[in-house]
Write a protein that holds these residues in place. Sequence first.
Motif, mmCIF file in Angstrom:
data_model
loop_
_atom_site.group_PDB
_atom_site.id
_atom_site.type_symbol
_atom_site.label_atom_id
_atom_site.label_comp_id
_atom_site.label_asym_id
_atom_site.label_seq_id
_atom_site.Cartn_x
_atom_site.Cartn_y
_atom_site.Cartn_z
ATOM 1 N N THR A 7 0.803 -1.213 0.000
ATOM 2 C CA THR A 7 0.000 0.000 0.000
ATOM 3 C C THR A 7 0.839 1.268 0.000
ATOM 4 O O THR A 7 0.301 2.362 0.009
ATOM 5 N N ARG A 8 2.140 1.124 -0.007
ATOM 6 C CA ARG A 8 3.020 2.288 -0.104
ATOM 7 C C ARG A 8 3.332 2.546 -1.574
ATOM 8 O O ARG A 8 3.654 1.627 -2.316
ATOM 9 N N GLU A 284 -6.287 -4.466 -1.590
ATOM 10 C CA GLU A 284 -5.686 -3.354 -0.849
ATOM 11 C C GLU A 284 -5.791 -2.035 -1.604
ATOM 12 O O GLU A 284 -5.004 -1.112 -1.397
ATOM 13 N N GLY A 287 -6.537 1.617 0.456
ATOM 14 C CA GLY A 287 -5.385 2.187 1.153
ATOM 15 C C GLY A 287 -4.350 2.730 0.196
ATOM 16 O O GLY A 287 -3.783 3.804 0.416
ATOM 17 N N GLY A 291 -3.397 6.816 -0.135
ATOM 18 C CA GLY A 291 -2.026 7.271 0.060
ATOM 19 C C GLY A 291 -1.534 8.099 -1.103
ATOM 20 O O GLY A 291 -0.922 9.162 -0.926
ATOM 21 N N GLN A 408 -14.836 -1.187 -2.850
ATOM 22 C CA GLN A 408 -14.194 -1.920 -1.764
ATOM 23 C C GLN A 408 -15.196 -2.803 -1.026
ATOM 24 O O GLN A 408 -14.863 -3.868 -0.517
#
Length: 417
Positions: A7-8, A284, A287, A291, A408
């Motif tokens: 998720t980064r 995911e 998220g 970000g 989601q």
Amino acid sequence: MSDPTPTRVPRRVFQAAGWLIGGRLVGSACTFVTLFLLAQALEGKAFGRLTFWISTFLVLDGVVDFGTGATALQRISSDPESAGAVLRTARRARMGMALLVVAAVATTGFALEGGDAPFLAIAALYQLSHVLELSTLGWRDRIAWRSPVLVRAGAALCSLAAVLALLQTGEPRPLAYLLAIAFGSTLGNFALHHFGRPGLPSTRGVAPAPLRPFLVASIPMGAAAVCQQLYFHVDNVFVRASEGDTAVGHYGVAVRVMSLSIMGGVFAASAAQPWLTRAHLRGELLGAAMGLAGLSALLGAAVAGLAFPFREEILGLFGEEFRVAAPSLAWLLGAAFAVHLGAPLLTAVVAAGRGRSVLVAAAIGLLLNVAGNAWLVPSHGMEGAAIATLATEVWIVVAAFMALVRSQRLGPPLAPS
């Protein structure tokens, strides 16, 4: 391609966005020089006609694509083994749309543009070269944008060179310069195909993917992209009808400044689509998208905040008469911040394969924009068009977030197709 921190936002997304921003700066510099020189060389109405057709061609670019690029990338990112089959089908679909667009532009030109019609018809042929542009899919899936950006920058320089050469002849007809600009874009698409083809699987002997399911997925996203182009450019029609061609030229420059200011958010979102698709397959996506949207919003606030105090000075670079568009640019910079926030969210919805949600958001946005222009432009002129643009972009942020949350909640991720 796996992501070590799911998720980064991966570093390669920022690297790709950096390359895209650098390329856009080169392209925008070429566009600004082109518009500056033509604003001096052409009388006001002729310059307004040229900017009108440039905006129209930008909309037609979206018509020719009609979701084929986004759909092909989403499928290749989900199922790399299908790349050859998907590519063949995408090319067939895009060629069909390009032929329709060329025929429509040529017919319209001969009906409306008189002696300039041949320039318009020949310039429209460049739309056929968008089929070759699909050869960038290998780079896009790998989030490796260095080579296509360099090619695009070279194409922009070729367009500028063609305009400069034509200016030396004293050519007074504005659509001759449209043809010069299209010449550079066409060269760029041929070069993208030449350099991008080795990074794609061979399509020789590969049966194309079924056309109907591909179109079912592409058409909503294609229609949405056309709506997005329309609500970004349809205000030119209202400004032209209300205030004339000269005002279109002034407002068009303000819109170009806005276009330059949104490139960070738009390019980061575009580069991130394959990563967002893989995040969706892992469950995911929300998220990851939030970000990216947060980082993009910070960039948008910085860009809009820096440009806001210098609106008149920026527009004055094109001539003192262009300062009249400064109030419009104030609203457009607000819209630019909204784009930075909304672009990553809307791209995440695309990555989830929710093309119909994208279409609904864009279609309502177009209706909102048209209604806003019809209401505000007669009383507020080009500033009213800018207010309508801001309202539209705020709606897109809200709609994209709602669609992403709903996606989601719908359960397991889509299987690769």
